[in-house]
Design a protein around this motif. Sequence first.
Motif, PDB file in Angstrom:
ATOM      1  N   UNK A 109      15.519   3.765   2.984  1.00 45.43           N
ATOM      2  CA  UNK A 109      15.905   4.628   1.848  1.00 45.43           C
ATOM      3  C   UNK A 109      14.748   5.468   1.304  1.00 45.43           C
ATOM      4  N   UNK A 110      13.761   5.763   2.163  1.00 51.07           N
ATOM      5  CA  UNK A 110      12.647   6.572   1.669  1.00 51.07           C
ATOM      6  C   UNK A 110      13.183   7.928   1.190  1.00 51.07           C
ATOM      7  N   UNK A 111      12.735   8.327   0.004  1.00 52.45           N
ATOM      8  CA  UNK A 111      13.166   9.614  -0.547  1.00 52.45           C
ATOM      9  C   UNK A 111      14.450   9.555  -1.340  1.00 52.45           C
ATOM     10  N   UNK A 112      14.975   8.356  -1.590  1.00 50.94           N
ATOM     11  CA  UNK A 112      16.304   8.253  -2.233  1.00 50.94           C
ATOM     12  C   UNK A 112      16.375   9.025  -3.552  1.00 50.94           C
ATOM     13  N   UNK A 113      15.307   8.960  -4.302  1.00 50.24           N
ATOM     14  CA  UNK A 113      15.328   9.593  -5.615  1.00 50.24           C
ATOM     15  C   UNK A 113      15.466  11.123  -5.491  1.00 50.24           C
ATOM     16  N   UNK A 114      14.705  11.670  -4.534  1.00 50.94           N
ATOM     17  CA  UNK A 114      14.704  13.122  -4.365  1.00 50.94           C
ATOM     18  C   UNK A 114      15.960  13.606  -3.654  1.00 50.94           C
ATOM     19  N   UNK A 115      16.545  12.738  -2.822  1.00 52.57           N
ATOM     20  CA  UNK A 115      17.734  13.151  -2.059  1.00 52.57           C
ATOM     21  C   UNK A 115      19.009  12.936  -2.882  1.00 52.57           C
ATOM     22  N   UNK A 156       2.695   1.868  11.796  1.00 48.50           N
ATOM     23  CA  UNK A 156       2.991   3.228  12.264  1.00 48.50           C
ATOM     24  C   UNK A 156       3.561   4.033  11.099  1.00 48.50           C
ATOM     25  N   UNK A 157       3.403   5.349  11.161  1.00 43.59           N
ATOM     26  CA  UNK A 157       3.968   6.238  10.144  1.00 43.59           C
ATOM     27  C   UNK A 157       4.778   7.330  10.840  1.00 43.59           C
ATOM     28  N   UNK A 158       6.100   7.162  10.865  1.00 42.18           N
ATOM     29  CA  UNK A 158       6.977   8.173  11.471  1.00 42.18           C
ATOM     30  C   UNK A 158       7.081   9.327  10.487  1.00 42.18           C
ATOM     31  N   UNK A 159       6.512  10.484  10.861  1.00 41.42           N
ATOM     32  CA  UNK A 159       6.305  11.573   9.912  1.00 41.42           C
ATOM     33  C   UNK A 159       6.933  12.851  10.458  1.00 41.42           C
ATOM     34  N   UNK A 160       7.664  13.570   9.600  1.00 44.15           N
ATOM     35  CA  UNK A 160       8.311  14.803  10.066  1.00 44.15           C
ATOM     36  C   UNK A 160       8.445  15.786   8.922  1.00 44.15           C
ATOM     37  N   UNK A 161       8.595  17.061   9.285  1.00 46.27           N
ATOM     38  CA  UNK A 161       8.879  18.051   8.245  1.00 46.27           C
ATOM     39  C   UNK A 161      10.093  18.885   8.637  1.00 46.27           C
ATOM     40  N   UNK A 162      10.635  19.573   7.641  1.00 47.29           N
ATOM     41  CA  UNK A 162      11.819  20.380   7.888  1.00 47.29           C
ATOM     42  C   UNK A 162      12.020  21.346   6.741  1.00 47.29           C
ATOM     43  N   UNK A 163      13.037  22.196   6.886  1.00 47.37           N
ATOM     44  CA  UNK A 163      13.310  23.194   5.849  1.00 47.37           C
ATOM     45  C   UNK A 163      13.785  22.519   4.570  1.00 47.37           C
ATOM     46  N   UNK A 164      14.423  21.362   4.716  1.00 45.60           N
ATOM     47  CA  UNK A 164      14.872  20.597   3.545  1.00 45.60           C
ATOM     48  C   UNK A 164      14.356  19.164   3.700  1.00 45.60           C
ATOM     49  N   UNK A 165      14.386  18.421   2.588  1.00 41.50           N
ATOM     50  CA  UNK A 165      13.946  17.032   2.675  1.00 41.50           C
ATOM     51  C   UNK A 165      14.901  16.228   3.562  1.00 41.50           C
ATOM     52  N   UNK A 197       0.818  -1.211   0.000  1.00 37.62           N
ATOM     53  CA  UNK A 197       0.000   0.000   0.000  1.00 37.62           C
ATOM     54  C   UNK A 197       0.851   1.260   0.000  1.00 37.62           C
ATOM     55  N   UNK A 198       2.146   1.128   0.235  1.00 37.72           N
ATOM     56  CA  UNK A 198       3.050   2.283   0.308  1.00 37.72           C
ATOM     57  C   UNK A 198       3.912   2.186   1.546  1.00 37.72           C
ATOM     58  N   UNK A 199       5.231   2.276   1.374  1.00 34.02           N
ATOM     59  CA  UNK A 199       6.181   2.107   2.486  1.00 34.02           C
ATOM     60  C   UNK A 199       6.760   3.423   2.977  1.00 34.02           C
ATOM     61  N   UNK A 200       6.356   4.516   2.337  1.00 37.40           N
ATOM     62  CA  UNK A 200       6.862   5.819   2.748  1.00 37.40           C
ATOM     63  C   UNK A 200       6.544   6.825   1.658  1.00 37.40           C
ATOM     64  N   UNK A 201       6.583   8.101   2.008  1.00 39.30           N
ATOM     65  CA  UNK A 201       6.275   9.142   1.028  1.00 39.30           C
ATOM     66  C   UNK A 201       6.935  10.436   1.450  1.00 39.30           C
ATOM     67  N   UNK A 202       7.038  11.346   0.486  1.00 35.14           N
ATOM     68  CA  UNK A 202       7.564  12.672   0.801  1.00 35.14           C
ATOM     69  C   UNK A 202       6.846  13.697  -0.068  1.00 35.14           C
ATOM     70  N   UNK A 203       6.837  14.920   0.425  1.00 42.09           N
ATOM     71  CA  UNK A 203       6.179  16.023  -0.266  1.00 42.09           C
ATOM     72  C   UNK A 203       7.020  17.281  -0.072  1.00 42.09           C
ATOM     73  N   UNK A 204       7.180  18.142  -1.074  1.00 46.69           N
ATOM     74  CA  UNK A 204       6.672  17.992  -2.437  1.00 46.69           C
ATOM     75  C   UNK A 204       7.491  17.006  -3.262  1.00 46.69           C
TER      76      UNK A 204
END
Length: 420
Positions: free
Chosen positions: A414-420, A381-390, A225-232
């Motif tokens: 490795x969530x976000x590997x493509x964007x990071x 569980x969904x460990x979720x956080x925001x910040x000034x950068x990804x 169903x999805x193992x992690x996500x990031x925005x934008x």
Amino acid sequence: MNILILGSGGREHALAWAVLQNPKCDKLIVAPGNAGIAQIATCASLDTEDPGAVATFAYDHAIDFVIVGPEAPLAAGIADRLREEGILVFGPSAEAAQLEASKRFTKEICAAAGAPTAAYASFTEAELAKAYVRAQGAPIVIKADGLAAGKGVIVAMDLDTALEAIDDMFGGAFGGAGAEVVIEEFMTGEEASFFVLCDGETVLSVGTAQDHKRVGEGDTGPNTGGMGAYSPAPIMDDVVTRKAMEEIVKPCVAEMARRGMPYQGVLYAGLMIENGQPRLVEYNVRFGDPECQVLMLRLGAQALDLMHAAAEGRLAEAQVNWADDHAMTVVLAANGYPGAYEKGTVIGGLDDLPETSFEMCFHAGTTRKDGQVLASGGRVLNATARGATLAEARDRAYALADAVDWPEGFYRRDIGWRAL
Ligand code: AMP
Ligand code: GLY
């Protein structure tokens, strides 16, 4: 405002969390909810796919506004019934929910609206479907027409897999959902999710995200169903976003209105982007899960005002106040997921986690028993956080995930590997 949220996942915990930031919320009930939601709101058991039961519940609890999380209650006509009863609701009618419930319907809307999407044909007979697939060749995509809990799509890289998928679908592997099969051109590119609110007429972007569907690091292994996500989503730059809005979403929403089934609620466009051109993969009539978690952390209290404006047909006067930030969510799942996994394992360390407007550990599949939080689902569980950068959002999200004491669970590193 007394608010009822329907659903029980991480998406609904994030919606509840955002709604509670807003002083316009006087009382919040979530049905059925989970152990995390129960810490911030009242949970009630309710058959969320029974329109009569939901309407009666809303009356009995003096509910002013209902927010529907998942697609199944919408497809069952919950929003229609609540509107008939004069109760304000965020979510499309059953007719409009066909944008998720029927892939053929969506293809017809795209064709009428001129929205770019994969070429397709739809079939109710296996032999005709197979003849078409043989003529087209692989790779090719085979989809059960109806709702199949996200599992009714086979991306067939060779002909044998495609033919087998057709047999499986007509053979009842997805129940009624497979009585009709849509066969699509295989699209290449990078996927992203685009979320807009609609009030039937006006469309307002509430953000972009990318998720990781595969269970394993490096985007390997079976789909989940999805193992992690990031925005934008970095690929959704201004040009791509404008194209997605003007060429895909707005024409489809206008076509829905023209057909007398105006779309109200959140519309989630799954896009494939190649050489700066977005094409529609699918629509969902709900927030993504776990994409909702990152969107809610970024939107905060205004999420309620925006959903309320959509439900009241006031989106033309609404606007999103964006912080120029990034958010990430990491899904903690039970060992074995998406295959067989154990339920009822004890999760520790949750009480000591920070809960701020920058970091929240949303609950998905949890229950509380004898003072302990137990895992009760695959995605827990969904460990979720925001910040000034990804990167900052990632570091905070992983610090949360690492602080959870749950030996029977796992998460991708490795969530976000493509964007990071
Ligand atoms: P859906 O449930 O329609 O989103 O499909 C699930 C996943 O299958 C999508 O997120 C894509 O990764 C993939 N997929 C669906 N349709 C296509 C297509 N026409 N071409 C390539 N990949 C596809
Ligand atoms: N995370 C994908 C979905 O909610 O459909």
